[in-house]
Scaffold this active site. Sequence first.
Site, PDB file in Angstrom:
ATOM      1  N   LYS A 111       0.823  -1.209   0.000  1.00 16.49           N
ATOM      2  CA  LYS A 111       0.000   0.000   0.000  1.00 16.49           C
ATOM      3  C   LYS A 111       0.854   1.255   0.000  1.00 16.49           C
ATOM      4  O   LYS A 111       0.507   2.244  -0.641  1.00 16.49           O
ATOM      5  CB  LYS A 111      -0.962   0.006   1.196  1.00 16.49           C
ATOM      6  N   LYS A 192     -11.749 -12.915 -11.334  1.00 12.92           N
ATOM      7  CA  LYS A 192     -12.774 -12.913 -10.283  1.00 12.92           C
ATOM      8  C   LYS A 192     -13.700 -11.720 -10.453  1.00 12.92           C
ATOM      9  O   LYS A 192     -13.275 -10.662 -10.909  1.00 12.92           O
ATOM     10  CB  LYS A 192     -12.104 -12.819  -8.903  1.00 12.92           C
ATOM     11  N   LYS A 195     -15.146  -5.185  -7.993  1.00 10.78           N
ATOM     12  CA  LYS A 195     -15.756  -3.873  -8.216  1.00 10.78           C
ATOM     13  C   LYS A 195     -14.926  -3.041  -9.187  1.00 10.78           C
ATOM     14  O   LYS A 195     -15.410  -2.038  -9.699  1.00 10.78           O
ATOM     15  CB  LYS A 195     -16.006  -3.152  -6.891  1.00 10.78           C
TER      16      LYS A 195
END
Length: 326
Positions: A111, A192, A195
């Site tokens: 991150k 998969k 969103k």
Amino acid sequence: MARVFSGIQPTGEVHLGNLLGAIRNWIVDQHEADSVYCVVDLHAITQQQDPAELRNSTLRLTQMLMAIGLDPDVCTLFVQSHVHEHTGLSWLLECTTSFGELRRMTQFKDKSDKTDFVSAGLFTYPSLMAADILLYDTNRVPVGDDQRQHLELTRDVAVRFNARYGNTFVVPEAAIPRAGARVMDLQTPTNKMSKSSLSPQGTINLLDDLKSVEKKIMRAMTDTDGDVRYDVASKPGVSNLLSILGACTDRTPEDAAEGYAQYGALKKDTAAAVVETLRPIQARFAELSNDPGETARLLAIGATKAREVAGPVLARAREHMGFLTS
Ligand code: TRP
């Protein structure tokens, strides 16, 4: 009864893959353990966020979890920031976690590589997560692979705290979440469902208009051999429809394939099964979103139940660490 703790990030929309892959299992799980579900809004601010969006996604996620069937009378469902014990304990745990341990966390490395502004909170995120878990005398934490390292750290911190200050925390175990259906993107069935899909046609959000749900399934990518069978490697699109149909009708994908000679009928039945799965969820969600007072009331019950456990645990940790009682 064993206590099981789950933390859920408030993200934008919940999609069919989240529902059939994970969340639906929680409806059953809530009866099999003393289950605590926490919407982790404090974790969401470790990266820069928009206040209106945070408020909205926290509210919508809690309403969605209730709409799907998490029952505030059966489990404990609450918003992390409503229970101040989480921030109260996380400082004590930050001081029981080493810089080196936090620096080794792979999620932090990933991150922090992707953002310009790396907050101190992003670095100490695992100490807050440890606080979430340890505050409830948690026995088991169902986590995916991406959270295993954080759970190991939680265990190390609990053991260290107990050794330094006397027995305070239950040392939790990682649990493998019950497997749900693996739902893939309807347009790119080798990915998969997510969103951040390339095409909005590939993802079904739980609040999608039911007509458009039907259309998305009728237009799902298949193949040209016309044979209905479950074979993920050579028939990813058809297999995905079978996984979805199976999950919505409580069958295995192989059983769901029985009796179909062509894709049209399979798509029609899959669409109908998904629509019937979503219809009651959407109705309950609409009720809750039209009645914000009811959501607030249920969340207040959740926070009260959470505090009844977390309050004494924090008091114990404070006392063992040597703070004067106030
Ligand atoms: N870090 C978890 C995630 O990104 C969310 C989380 C926060 C969590 N606190 C937790 C998960 C406690 C399990 C237990 O998915």
